[in-house]
Design a protein around this motif. Sequence first.
Motif, short mmCIF file in Angstrom:
data_model
loop_
_atom_site.label_atom_id
_atom_site.label_comp_id
_atom_site.label_asym_id
_atom_site.label_seq_id
_atom_site.Cartn_x
_atom_site.Cartn_y
_atom_site.Cartn_z
N PHE A 1 0.81 -1.22 0.00
CA PHE A 1 0.00 0.00 0.00
C PHE A 1 0.84 1.27 0.00
CE2 PHE A 1 0.39 -1.60 4.34
CZ PHE A 1 0.92 -0.50 5.01
N GLY A 2 2.13 1.16 -0.17
CA GLY A 2 2.93 2.36 -0.36
C GLY A 2 4.14 2.52 0.53
N VAL A 3 4.28 1.70 1.56
CA VAL A 3 5.50 1.72 2.37
C VAL A 3 6.68 1.33 1.47
CG1 VAL A 3 6.69 0.61 4.32
CG2 VAL A 3 4.26 1.20 4.49
N ALA A 4 7.84 1.90 1.71
CA ALA A 4 9.02 1.61 0.89
C ALA A 4 9.26 0.11 0.78
CB ALA A 4 10.25 2.29 1.50
N ASP A 5 9.63 -0.33 -0.43
CA ASP A 5 9.83 -1.76 -0.66
C ASP A 5 10.79 -2.38 0.35
OD1 ASP A 5 8.24 -1.21 -2.83
OD2 ASP A 5 9.65 -1.94 -4.35
N SER A 6 11.88 -1.67 0.66
CA SER A 6 12.86 -2.22 1.59
C SER A 6 12.26 -2.43 2.97
CB SER A 6 14.08 -1.30 1.68
OG SER A 6 13.69 0.01 2.09
N ASP A 7 11.37 -1.52 3.39
CA ASP A 7 10.72 -1.67 4.69
C ASP A 7 9.73 -2.82 4.69
OD1 ASP A 7 12.07 0.44 5.98
OD2 ASP A 7 10.67 1.92 5.19
N VAL A 8 9.02 -3.00 3.57
CA VAL A 8 8.09 -4.14 3.46
C VAL A 8 8.86 -5.45 3.58
CG1 VAL A 8 6.47 -5.36 1.96
CG2 VAL A 8 6.40 -2.86 2.08
N LEU A 9 9.96 -5.55 2.88
CA LEU A 9 10.74 -6.80 2.90
C LEU A 9 11.33 -7.07 4.28
CD1 LEU A 9 12.52 -6.49 -0.56
CD2 LEU A 9 10.62 -8.00 0.04
N SER A 10 11.77 -6.03 4.97
CA SER A 10 12.32 -6.24 6.31
C SER A 10 11.21 -6.54 7.32
CB SER A 10 13.12 -5.01 6.75
OG SER A 10 12.27 -3.88 6.90
N MET A 11 9.96 -6.18 6.99
CA MET A 11 8.83 -6.46 7.86
C MET A 11 8.39 -7.93 7.81
SD MET A 11 5.26 -7.08 7.55
CE MET A 11 4.85 -6.46 5.92
N LEU A 12 8.62 -8.58 6.69
CA LEU A 12 8.06 -9.91 6.48
C LEU A 12 8.47 -10.94 7.55
CD1 LEU A 12 8.22 -10.24 2.60
CD2 LEU A 12 6.18 -9.87 4.02
N PRO A 13 9.73 -10.98 8.00
CA PRO A 13 10.05 -11.93 9.08
C PRO A 13 9.24 -11.68 10.35
CG PRO A 13 12.05 -11.20 7.99
CD PRO A 13 10.95 -10.33 7.48
N ARG A 14 8.91 -10.41 10.64
CA ARG A 14 8.07 -10.15 11.82
C ARG A 14 6.64 -10.63 11.59
NH1 ARG A 14 11.48 -5.56 11.72
NH2 ARG A 14 9.94 -4.30 10.58
N LEU A 15 6.12 -10.48 10.36
CA LEU A 15 4.80 -11.05 10.05
C LEU A 15 4.84 -12.56 10.21
CD1 LEU A 15 1.90 -10.85 9.02
CD2 LEU A 15 2.82 -10.81 6.68
N ASP A 16 5.94 -13.16 9.81
CA ASP A 16 6.07 -14.61 9.99
C ASP A 16 6.07 -14.99 11.46
OD1 ASP A 16 6.28 -17.19 8.89
OD2 ASP A 16 8.46 -17.19 9.10
N GLU A 17 6.64 -14.13 12.31
CA GLU A 17 6.58 -14.37 13.76
C GLU A 17 5.13 -14.41 14.24
OE1 GLU A 17 9.07 -12.46 16.77
OE2 GLU A 17 10.15 -11.51 15.10
N VAL A 18 4.32 -13.48 13.75
CA VAL A 18 2.89 -13.47 14.11
C VAL A 18 2.25 -14.78 13.68
CG1 VAL A 18 0.68 -12.32 13.77
CG2 VAL A 18 2.78 -10.96 13.95
#
Length: 346
Positions: free
Chosen positions: A316-333
Amino acid sequence: MDFSLLYFVNRETVDASREYQLLFDTAEFADRNGFTAVWLPERHFHPFGGAYPNPALAAAALAARTRRVRLRAGSVVVPLHDPLSVVEDWSFVDNVSRGRVDLALATGWNPDDFALAPERYATRREYTFEALDEIKDLWAGKKVKRRNGLGEEVELSTYPRPVQPEPRLWFTCSSNPESFEEAGARGLNVLTALLFQSTDELAASIASYRAARERNGHDPATGVVTLMLHTFVGESDAVAKELVRGPFTDYLLSSIDLWKTRWSDLGRSHPGRLAKVAFERYFHRAALFGSVERCTAFARDLRAAGVDEIASLVDFGVADSDVLSMLPRLDEVRLNLRTAAAGTRS
């Protein structure tokens, strides 16, 4: 609870060579890390979602890049198509992916989309359910009748033949409880969102869906309710809020002119104020925004409300690099929910 990724990017193309790189990178992460599926939308004639005019094209690109994750139309706007073309397109993807296709079917709502089929706009709901039966028949190898270019009635089958004997089907519901009941009565799964409903309202609609399944001879426990949520799991609640505030507010503003055609109250509100209020609503109770702990707690609440799967909208517009670094935390959830479920069963 299953977790998947969903896409509905809003942007004008500024770098064509990288237009779909985030899609590829996030889908490959989902494929490697045990996420259930990726969902591809259908949108036309507007930058809001318009990077995806045909979900089958995006799914075909991902079919060659992934090995196990499900490739789902989220959704095919059925009245814009002949069932013949729907089954042809998705059978091709089913072959390339070796049988990983699922379909969510939608009636459509934006009048401009129906420039492709203006005659179907008024009866789009009826057409969708008529087409549903033909889609099932064609997928199973049955023939349907059409008139060819000479005006002759002919019987047609589709090719290539799909790998799966039948597709898993979802019906896309916004907030109308009757749509949930219709999906339940027809034995379909449900794809929904919290755009215009609360968690309590969603729980009531899910209960109606389960009851409708049971009344119509379908196992009430087997239908899947998938909930789309805008998602960003941050290092903390404060960090997540700061990172998503600007991009997500812009994202909301970009869609207001579309939603005005369906919800006239939007036209009487100042866009900036409306977006600010909407952002606070989403952050606190309608999106998967915040720390791992906060997002885990919200996901548990949704599971208690009857949600079987969260489809995380990540572009939805967050910088691509931030989205990619977020994914491991989503995996934690995701793993937190799995661990909790395993503990409950034991």
